[in-house]
Each structure stands twice: as C-alpha cells, then as structure tokens.
Design a protein around this motif. Structure first.
Motif, PDB file in Angstrom:
ATOM      1  N   ASP A  41       3.219  -4.552   6.836  1.00 49.84           N
ATOM      2  CA  ASP A  41       3.926  -4.583   8.172  1.00 49.84           C
ATOM      3  C   ASP A  41       4.685  -3.523   8.760  1.00 49.84           C
ATOM      4  O   ASP A  41       5.268  -3.595  10.045  1.00 49.84           O
ATOM      5  CB  ASP A  41       4.684  -5.847   8.295  1.00 49.84           C
ATOM      6  CG  ASP A  41       5.923  -5.739   7.601  1.00 49.84           C
ATOM      7  OD1 ASP A  41       6.511  -6.878   7.421  1.00 49.84           O
ATOM      8  OD2 ASP A  41       5.779  -4.956   6.683  1.00 49.84           O
ATOM      9  N   SER A  42       4.733  -2.166   7.916  1.00 50.74           N
ATOM     10  CA  SER A  42       5.487  -1.025   8.469  1.00 50.74           C
ATOM     11  C   SER A  42       4.913   0.096   7.829  1.00 50.74           C
ATOM     12  O   SER A  42       4.243  -0.007   6.558  1.00 50.74           O
ATOM     13  CB  SER A  42       6.966  -1.098   8.229  1.00 50.74           C
ATOM     14  OG  SER A  42       7.156  -1.534   6.845  1.00 50.74           O
ATOM     15  N   GLY A  43       5.168   1.243   8.093  1.00 49.14           N
ATOM     16  CA  GLY A  43       4.775   2.506   7.538  1.00 49.14           C
ATOM     17  C   GLY A  43       5.506   2.601   5.912  1.00 49.14           C
ATOM     18  O   GLY A  43       4.902   3.015   5.271  1.00 49.14           O
ATOM     19  N   GLN A  44       6.718   2.259   6.034  1.00 46.01           N
ATOM     20  CA  GLN A  44       7.458   2.315   4.839  1.00 46.01           C
ATOM     21  C   GLN A  44       6.961   1.203   3.743  1.00 46.01           C
ATOM     22  O   GLN A  44       6.634   1.755   2.503  1.00 46.01           O
ATOM     23  CB  GLN A  44       8.927   1.871   4.861  1.00 46.01           C
ATOM     24  CG  GLN A  44       9.832   1.822   3.698  1.00 46.01           C
ATOM     25  CD  GLN A  44       9.871   3.415   3.187  1.00 46.01           C
ATOM     26  OE1 GLN A  44      10.110   4.354   3.977  1.00 46.01           O
ATOM     27  NE2 GLN A  44       9.916   3.482   1.900  1.00 46.01           N
ATOM     28  N   ALA A  45       6.490   0.036   4.014  1.00 49.85           N
ATOM     29  CA  ALA A  45       5.906  -0.783   3.100  1.00 49.85           C
ATOM     30  C   ALA A  45       4.726  -0.333   2.739  1.00 49.85           C
ATOM     31  O   ALA A  45       4.085  -0.520   1.553  1.00 49.85           O
ATOM     32  CB  ALA A  45       5.644  -2.179   3.970  1.00 49.85           C
ATOM     33  N   ALA A  46       3.836   0.405   3.506  1.00 51.73           N
ATOM     34  CA  ALA A  46       2.515   0.934   3.339  1.00 51.73           C
ATOM     35  C   ALA A  46       2.585   2.050   2.090  1.00 51.73           C
ATOM     36  O   ALA A  46       1.937   2.136   1.093  1.00 51.73           O
ATOM     37  CB  ALA A  46       1.702   1.611   4.480  1.00 51.73           C
ATOM     38  N   VAL A  47       3.612   2.958   2.286  1.00 49.09           N
ATOM     39  CA  VAL A  47       4.053   4.108   1.171  1.00 49.09           C
ATOM     40  C   VAL A  47       4.268   3.309  -0.025  1.00 49.09           C
ATOM     41  O   VAL A  47       3.863   3.576  -0.959  1.00 49.09           O
ATOM     42  CB  VAL A  47       5.173   4.859   1.894  1.00 49.09           C
ATOM     43  CG1 VAL A  47       5.615   5.814   0.676  1.00 49.09           C
ATOM     44  CG2 VAL A  47       4.745   5.606   3.022  1.00 49.09           C
ATOM     45  N   GLU A  48       5.269   2.332  -0.055  1.00 48.14           N
ATOM     46  CA  GLU A  48       5.759   1.515  -1.317  1.00 48.14           C
ATOM     47  C   GLU A  48       4.282   1.079  -1.945  1.00 48.14           C
ATOM     48  O   GLU A  48       4.217   1.173  -3.331  1.00 48.14           O
ATOM     49  CB  GLU A  48       6.694   0.402  -1.158  1.00 48.14           C
ATOM     50  CG  GLU A  48       7.929   1.217  -0.430  1.00 48.14           C
ATOM     51  CD  GLU A  48       8.984   0.192  -0.131  1.00 48.14           C
ATOM     52  OE1 GLU A  48       9.953   0.652   0.424  1.00 48.14           O
ATOM     53  OE2 GLU A  48       8.630  -0.862   0.026  1.00 48.14           O
ATOM     54  N   MET A  49       3.562   0.502  -1.132  1.00 46.40           N
ATOM     55  CA  MET A  49       2.479  -0.237  -1.701  1.00 46.40           C
ATOM     56  C   MET A  49       1.426   0.773  -2.180  1.00 46.40           C
ATOM     57  O   MET A  49       0.746   0.326  -3.335  1.00 46.40           O
ATOM     58  CB  MET A  49       1.827  -1.289  -0.799  1.00 46.40           C
ATOM     59  CG  MET A  49       2.558  -2.442  -0.272  1.00 46.40           C
ATOM     60  SD  MET A  49       1.978  -3.530   0.710  1.00 46.40           S
ATOM     61  CE  MET A  49       0.167  -4.082   0.306  1.00 46.40           C
ATOM     62  N   ALA A  50       1.081   1.738  -1.461  1.00 46.20           N
ATOM     63  CA  ALA A  50       0.140   2.669  -2.163  1.00 46.20           C
ATOM     64  C   ALA A  50       0.971   3.378  -3.424  1.00 46.20           C
ATOM     65  O   ALA A  50      -0.025   3.722  -4.268  1.00 46.20           O
ATOM     66  CB  ALA A  50       0.109   3.793  -1.065  1.00 46.20           C
ATOM     67  N   VAL A  51       2.026   3.706  -3.397  1.00 48.18           N
ATOM     68  CA  VAL A  51       2.612   4.266  -4.585  1.00 48.18           C
ATOM     69  C   VAL A  51       2.527   3.374  -5.903  1.00 48.18           C
ATOM     70  O   VAL A  51       2.374   3.634  -6.871  1.00 48.18           O
ATOM     71  CB  VAL A  51       4.058   4.774  -4.375  1.00 48.18           C
ATOM     72  CG1 VAL A  51       4.816   5.227  -5.705  1.00 48.18           C
ATOM     73  CG2 VAL A  51       4.139   5.588  -3.586  1.00 48.18           C
ATOM     74  N   ALA A  52       2.996   2.030  -5.579  1.00 45.14           N
ATOM     75  CA  ALA A  52       2.858   0.943  -6.708  1.00 45.14           C
ATOM     76  C   ALA A  52       1.329   0.807  -7.167  1.00 45.14           C
ATOM     77  O   ALA A  52       1.238   0.691  -8.386  1.00 45.14           O
ATOM     78  CB  ALA A  52       3.566  -0.454  -6.139  1.00 45.14           C
ATOM     79  N   ALA A  53       0.598   1.098  -6.450  1.00 48.45           N
ATOM     80  CA  ALA A  53      -0.977   0.857  -6.745  1.00 48.45           C
ATOM     81  C   ALA A  53      -1.345   2.048  -7.601  1.00 48.45           C
ATOM     82  O   ALA A  53      -1.926   2.158  -8.680  1.00 48.45           O
ATOM     83  CB  ALA A  53      -1.876   0.651  -5.639  1.00 48.45           C
ATOM     84  N   HIS A  54      -0.774   3.322  -7.267  1.00 47.45           N
ATOM     85  CA  HIS A  54      -1.152   4.385  -8.228  1.00 47.45           C
ATOM     86  C   HIS A  54      -0.645   4.454  -9.335  1.00 47.45           C
ATOM     87  O   HIS A  54      -1.149   4.666 -10.311  1.00 47.45           O
ATOM     88  CB  HIS A  54      -0.491   5.751  -7.274  1.00 47.45           C
ATOM     89  CG  HIS A  54      -0.939   6.939  -7.725  1.00 47.45           C
ATOM     90  ND1 HIS A  54      -2.191   7.545  -8.163  1.00 47.45           N
ATOM     91  CD2 HIS A  54      -0.113   7.902  -8.373  1.00 47.45           C
ATOM     92  CE1 HIS A  54      -2.038   8.938  -8.591  1.00 47.45           C
ATOM     93  NE2 HIS A  54      -0.908   8.846  -8.790  1.00 47.45           N
ATOM     94  N   GLY A  55       0.609   3.789  -9.314  1.00 49.25           N
ATOM     95  CA  GLY A  55       1.324   3.597 -10.804  1.00 49.25           C
ATOM     96  C   GLY A  55       0.637   2.887 -11.500  1.00 49.25           C
ATOM     97  O   GLY A  55       0.564   3.048 -12.764  1.00 49.25           O
ATOM     98  N   ARG A  56       0.076   1.738 -11.088  1.00 50.37           N
ATOM     99  CA  ARG A  56      -1.034   0.904 -11.818  1.00 50.37           C
ATOM    100  C   ARG A  56      -2.449   1.567 -12.185  1.00 50.37           C
ATOM    101  O   ARG A  56      -2.977   0.596 -12.743  1.00 50.37           O
ATOM    102  CB  ARG A  56      -1.222  -0.431 -11.252  1.00 50.37           C
ATOM    103  CG  ARG A  56       0.206  -1.412 -10.834  1.00 50.37           C
ATOM    104  CD  ARG A  56      -0.069  -2.702 -10.344  1.00 50.37           C
ATOM    105  NE  ARG A  56      -1.047  -2.944  -9.205  1.00 50.37           N
ATOM    106  CZ  ARG A  56      -0.286  -2.613  -7.956  1.00 50.37           C
ATOM    107  NH1 ARG A  56       0.721  -2.621  -7.877  1.00 50.37           N
ATOM    108  NH2 ARG A  56      -1.457  -2.916  -7.013  1.00 50.37           N
ATOM    109  N   LYS A  57      -2.563   2.654 -11.814  1.00 47.26           N
ATOM    110  CA  LYS A  57      -3.941   3.178 -11.841  1.00 47.26           C
ATOM    111  C   LYS A  57      -4.798   2.658 -11.154  1.00 47.26           C
ATOM    112  O   LYS A  57      -5.929   2.273 -11.600  1.00 47.26           O
ATOM    113  CB  LYS A  57      -4.226   3.451 -13.307  1.00 47.26           C
ATOM    114  CG  LYS A  57      -3.073   4.371 -14.289  1.00 47.26           C
ATOM    115  CD  LYS A  57      -3.841   4.909 -15.368  1.00 47.26           C
ATOM    116  CE  LYS A  57      -2.651   5.798 -16.200  1.00 47.26           C
ATOM    117  NZ  LYS A  57      -2.447   6.855 -15.458  1.00 47.26           N
ATOM    118  N   ALA A  58      -4.641   1.812 -10.089  1.00 42.18           N
ATOM    119  CA  ALA A  58      -5.667   1.148  -9.253  1.00 42.18           C
ATOM    120  C   ALA A  58      -5.266   1.521  -7.630  1.00 42.18           C
ATOM    121  O   ALA A  58      -5.251   0.753  -7.078  1.00 42.18           O
ATOM    122  CB  ALA A  58      -5.088  -0.344  -9.202  1.00 42.18           C
TER     123      ALA A  58
END
Length: 665
Positions: free
Chosen positions: A606-623
């Motif tokens: 629902d926001s740009g900040q949330a998108a950054v956090e979700m993308a970084v989290a997915a990258h950390g999971r190698k997904a």
C-alpha cells in the motif's frame, strides 16, 4: 358620462402603452447586459484554456529540467566532461541547457565545447535565484534574443550546490499562448502583479511601446478607482473582468492567473464594441417586436372606441392568444437557455482540442488524435441538438437504436477526454475503474450510451464543489440473456446530493430541484429525462442513491449483445511472482485481480516504503520477484524514490516498471 368614460379608457390605454414601452426598454437593456455577460464569460473560458496550455508548456519544461537535475546530482562537479555530456544529452532544437557549479562559478552549456567561468555579475544573477521557478524574460547575451527560462537548484554528489537552466526564445513561448477573439480583433498579454508586460502576443494590435499594463490604462483617462480595483485584483491573483478606455475605444480586459508561475497573469483584451455587435441583431429584432406590439395596442384601442362590444370579444380572444404565445415563448426560451449546459460540454471539448491541434500542427500523430476527439465531440453535439429539436420523437418512443460492434476502450477514452477539461478547471479528483471486464468489444449504440454517461458526468462535475471527487466504475457481470454481457456503470460524486422528495421526480421533464445551492447552476431539466428514456429504450435500468451534502451515485445496468465474431482469448502469463504497489486501495485490488486472472501470483503493497521492504525481504529469502510494478505518485515514498531504494539493495536483474494515471493527456 360616456365621453368621460371613453377618455378614461384612452388614458388607461396610454398609460398601458407607456408601461409597455418602459418595460420593453428595460427588457432590451436586460437582454443586452445578459448577452454581454455571456460573451465575456466565453472570453474568460478561452483565456483560461490559453492559460492552461501555457501552464502545461512550462510544467513540461520544469519536469524535463528536474530530470536533468536528478541526473547531475550523482556526479562530481569537477568532472566537466561528464557534466557537459549529460547537458548535451538533453539538448533539443530551439532550447538551450546550462549547468552552473555555484561554488566555483563554472558553467557548462550545450552551446560550448568546454566549461568556462562566469563573471562575478553573472554568477550573482544565478545566486540570487530561488530553489526553482521561471525567470522573468531576459536578453540572452549569447544569441541576442529575448528569452524565457526555467531553473532548478540541486546538490552534487559531494555536497556542492549546482543550478540547471532551460531557456527558450520568448517569441516561441508567445506563440504558444497567443489567443484570438472575434475575427482576430482581440489579443493577449502575460503580466506580473505589478502590471509589467512579460510576454506579448504576436497579434498585430499588441502594443509594442508600453512596458506596463497600468501605464496603458492610466494614460487613457480611466477612473482612478477602477484602475486601483483592477490593480488590487491582479495583486491578489484573482480571475475577473474590467472595462477601460484604450485607443479611444472601450476595451474589455479578462484576466486569469497562471498556476505554474505564481504572480503572473494571462490578460485578454477585446474591443467592447466588437462584443456588443454580436448582440446587435437580437436587440434590433426586440425593438421591432416592441414597436409591433405598441402598434397593435393602438389598433386595439381604435377598435375598442368604435366597436366596443365586438372589440371586447376580440380583445379577450387576442389576450388569451397573447398569453398562450407568451407562455410558449417563455417555455421555449427557458428550454433553449437551459439546454446550453448540455451543449457546452462537447463544444468546450471541440474548442480545446482545436486549440491543441493548432498548437501542435507539426506533430501529425497528435493532430490526428485531436481530430478524432473533435469528431467524437462533434457527433455528440449533433446528437444533443437532434434530441432538442425532436423531443416529441423521443417521448413517443420512436427513437431507433443503431447497434454496432463498438470498443468500450474507445468509448471511455472519448468520454474522459471530454470531461477532463471540466474537472481540471474545478480541481476535482477524477478516476475511472474497470472491474472484471472480460469483453472489450460489444454490440450497442455508442452514441446513446455516450450521451447517457456524459449527462451523468456533466451533472456530477456541476454539482460537485471544487476539490471534490468523481469516480466512474465499469463492471461486467453474467447476463441473464443468452449471448449477452451485463455491464454496470456507476458514476459517483461527493457533491451536494439531493433531497428524498426530489429524487422521486428526478427523471421528470423540466424537473429541477428548488434549492439555493443549485439556483445559479445552469441546466434545462431535460438531461435526466432524456437519460432515463435512452436507458429504458436500451432495455436497461437506472437507479440513484443520494443524500444531501454527501453526494450521489447513479447506477446504469445494461445487457449488451456479444459481437458475432469473438476475439481469441488472451494467452495467460507464464508462472511468475509480481509485486504491485499503489496507495489507492481500489486501484490496487483491481490490478491485482487482473494479474491473478492472467495466471500471475500477485502480492500487493500500500506504499512505496512497504514495496521496498517486501522486495528486500524476498531477496533475502532468495525468492526475488519476477516483476515489480510501482505507481509513480504515492504518498510518502514515491515510485521513483522506491526504485532507488530497491536498486541500492537488490541487483538490477529484477525488472521494475513505473506507471502513472495522474495525467489523462
């Protein structure tokens, strides 16, 4: 006794004749004033359109300059070759770009092969500029041409302050806003709050001698109080009209403030005599009518004196006929006057698109698109006029639908382009949402459906105050009829709403709510009646929900036949994970549902900040996500800023797409 009675009757007749003449003179004066107000209102509207074109022109230059500043902000100010290269990348015909390192006074321009150091006087000029804006017209020392420039400050990578500037010849800018009125007798200026003339129209009547608008009106013997009122209106950034003597004639000054440059105004100057010539024929006909009525009164008086008994009957009959004629005339006048708001919508679109086509005549693709929009608006205008002239045909149910295979996308795009100038002028929020629409092409009468939606939207714009919101939702549902699709159109606004007792008569002919809030809003009372007739003819249903001061929602449900030849189904997307970010909940849910229908796994933020956090989290999971879609304009962290945050922490292999719907143009 009889003689006295006759003279009393004559006296009464003469008094009546005097009253008729007095009333007629007052009526003619009133009509003349009303026609003048209507003409001046039209000039103000055209001036506002010219202002909007100039605002758009300057805002686009500011956006381009901002991109250059953002590009240079990551560079080393000492790396002159790189700075010069980036400045030249933005170079375009008829413009000039420069980059100034304010700490050192070094300047790089697309006109030179290398940077050079400014003189202290030149550097002081740039140091005195604010963070960003538009400079007053100045004489370019390099070209010797009067120039208008946008500028913006920024910070280099090492903290050094820099400034970028984009300039255009003033004559090119003047050509963009120059307006023409009444057979090219009017012209326009751009002035500041002190009255200094900044940009002159290329019109032949534009005065080249005076440098200040107030000097022009002061030297013509105008009343000082009127001049001071005009000066105060410009100083306060108001929109309005003033009349002054100029070149031994009375001129009308229509002024509209620019939005892109605070403190600047567009002023249109038109001879008042030319404006009043448009009303001359109507006034002349009214005078003839007044004389004919007066002559008729004298004839009736003569018959009354000679043949009293017979004349009484004649007078009674004529009086009844006169009242019927006056009633019919009043109804006709009210009908034609009130229908102007329905006609004005496509007419404004035609005028606006014509102006845009003329301004961009060197771009055939855009001109063709504008001509297409003009054609759509023209067709709508012809349809409206046909309905006005043949109401009996509509009411008798003799209207025949012309159903053809039509694209919903073309229909909605045309509607948006017709409505957008109105909502922009009132600074309203306007959104169109598609929900579960499976069939883009359907068989229906495009002209009549267009008329229904334009009627609903024009009313929503009129009865919604500035800053309000108007939303159009188009949803597809399973239809009961075989071979059809049920389309549901909802037009919702946050306007003044309606009272419950008026909703019962909303679709009656000539029905208008008696409310002080709508008394000054134009309308014939026919729009909703025609809308209901068309919807009924199309076999649909229209309903309304409304509360005073809470807004209204109109819902139109129609069963539309599927075209005889179906388009092949769209290929599904390959298995992929998509991250979608948008701060508008309805848009976010709709887009996510569409992606899932195509076979993609969609996560939403629902926001740009949330998108950054979700993308970084997915990258950390190698997904990592296969695709990231971001809205450009979001509260807090914008789409551009979110991309930067993602790129700083995630490899560039993950594709990111930025989209925006903030500008329908």
């Amino acid at each position: 006794m009889k003689r006295r009675h006759k003279w009393a009757i004559v006296a009464l007749v003469l008094l009546a004749l005097a009253g008729l003449l007095g009333g007629g003179i007052y009526y003619i004066a009133h009509v003349q004033e009303a026609l003048w107000i209507k003409a001046v209102t039209d000039i103000l509207e055209v001036t506002a359109q010219g202002r909007h074109a100039l605002d758009t022109y300057m805002e686009k230059d500011a956006e381009t300059l901002h991109l250059l500043a953002a590009d240079l902000s990551g560079e080393d100010p000492a790396d002159g070759a790189t700075l010069l290269k980036k400045v030249r990348l933005f170079s375009e015909s008829g413009t000039s770009y420069i980059c100034v390192v304010l700490d050192t006074g070094t300047v790089y321009t697309d006109r030179q092969q290398a940077g050079y150091v400014l003189s202290q006087e030149q550097l002081d000029t740039f140091l005195a500029l604010a963070e960003s804006g538009v400079r007053r017209p100045f004489l370019d020392g390099y070209t010797g041409v009067w120039t208008l420039g946008n500028y913006e400050r920024f910070t280099f990578a090492d903290g050094t302050v820099g400034l970028v500037q984009k300039t255009r010849p003033l004559a090119e800018v003047a050509q963009r806003f120059s307006l023409s009125f009444y057979d090219d007798t009017g012209f326009s200026y751009v002035v500041d709050r002190e009255g200094d003339i900044l940009i002159r129209s290329l019109h032949k009547n534009s005065n080249r001698t005076f440098q200040n608008l107030f000097d022009i009106v002061d030297l013509q013997g105008n009343e000082s109080g009127a001049v001071e009122t005009f000066r105060a209106a410009l100083g306060n950034g108001k929109k309005g009209v003033a009349r002054f003597q100029y070149q031994e004639q009375e001129y009308v000054f229509c002024y509209v403030p620019l939005e892109s440059v605070p403190g600047w105004d567009v002023i249109s100057i038109v001879p008042n005599q030319v404006i009043m010539e448009q009303a001359g024929e109507i006034i002349e006909q009214s005078q003839i009518l007044l004389l004919l009525v007066a002559a008729g009164v004298l004839v009736l008086t003569a018959f009354f004196l000679f043949y009293r008994y017979s004349t009484r009957r004649i007078v009674a009959a004529k009086e009844e006929a006169r009242r019927a004629a006056e009633s019919a005339s009043v109804a006709k006048s009210r009908f034609l006057s009130n229908m102007s708001h329905d006609i004005r919508t496509p007419m404004n679109a035609i005028i606006g698109m014509t102006k845009l086509a003329a301004d961009q005549a060197d771009q055939p693709d855009k001109v063709r698109q504008y001509l297409k929009n003009i054609d759509l608006s023209g067709r709508m205008l012809v349809g409206l006029i046909n309905d006005i002239l043949d109401m009996s045909r509509i009411e008798s149910g003799k209207m025949v639908l012309s159903e053809t295979d039509t694209s919903l996308e073309e229909l909605l795009t045309g509607i948006v382009k017709m409505v957008q100038p109105m909502v922009t002028e009132k600074k309203q929020q306007f959104e169109v949402r598609l929900l579960q629409v499976q069939h883009e092409t359907l068989c229906f009468d495009a002209l009549r459906l267009n008329q229904v939606l334009i009627n609903l939207l024009s009313n929503a714009v009129k009865f919604t105050p500035a800053g309000g919101a108007i939303t159009v939702e188009v949803a597809e549902q399973p239809a009961v009829k075989e071979g059809c699709a049920r389309l549901v159109f909802r037009v919702a606004d946050t306007g003044i709403g309606m009272k419950a007792d008026f909703r019962e008569h909303l679709f009656d002919t000539f029905s208008r709510e008696q409310d002080s809030r709508v008394d000054k809003i134009e309308g014939s009372g026919l729009g909703m009646a025609i809308t209901k007739m068309i919807v009924d003819l199309m076999g649909g249903e229209i309903t309304v929900q409304s509360q005073p001061d809470r807004g209204s929602t109109f819902t139109v449900e129609l069963d539309m036949r599927l075209p005889g030849r179906q388009l092949p189904a769209e290929d599904p997307l390959p298995p992929m994970r998509v991250l979608l970010a948008d701060d508008d909940a309805a848009t976010r849910q709709s887009a996510a549902a569409f992606l899932r229908e195509l076979g993609a796994a969609a996560d939403i933020a629902d926001s740009g900040q949330a998108a950054v956090e979700m993308a970084v989290a997915a990258h950390g999971r190698k997904a990592d996500y296969d695709l990231i879609i971001l809205d450009w304009k979001m509260a807090g962290l914008s789409g551009i800023e979110a991309v930067r945050g993602i790129r700083e922490r995630i490899p560039a292999e993950v594709p990111v797409v930025i989209f925006s719907a903030y500008d329908w143009a």
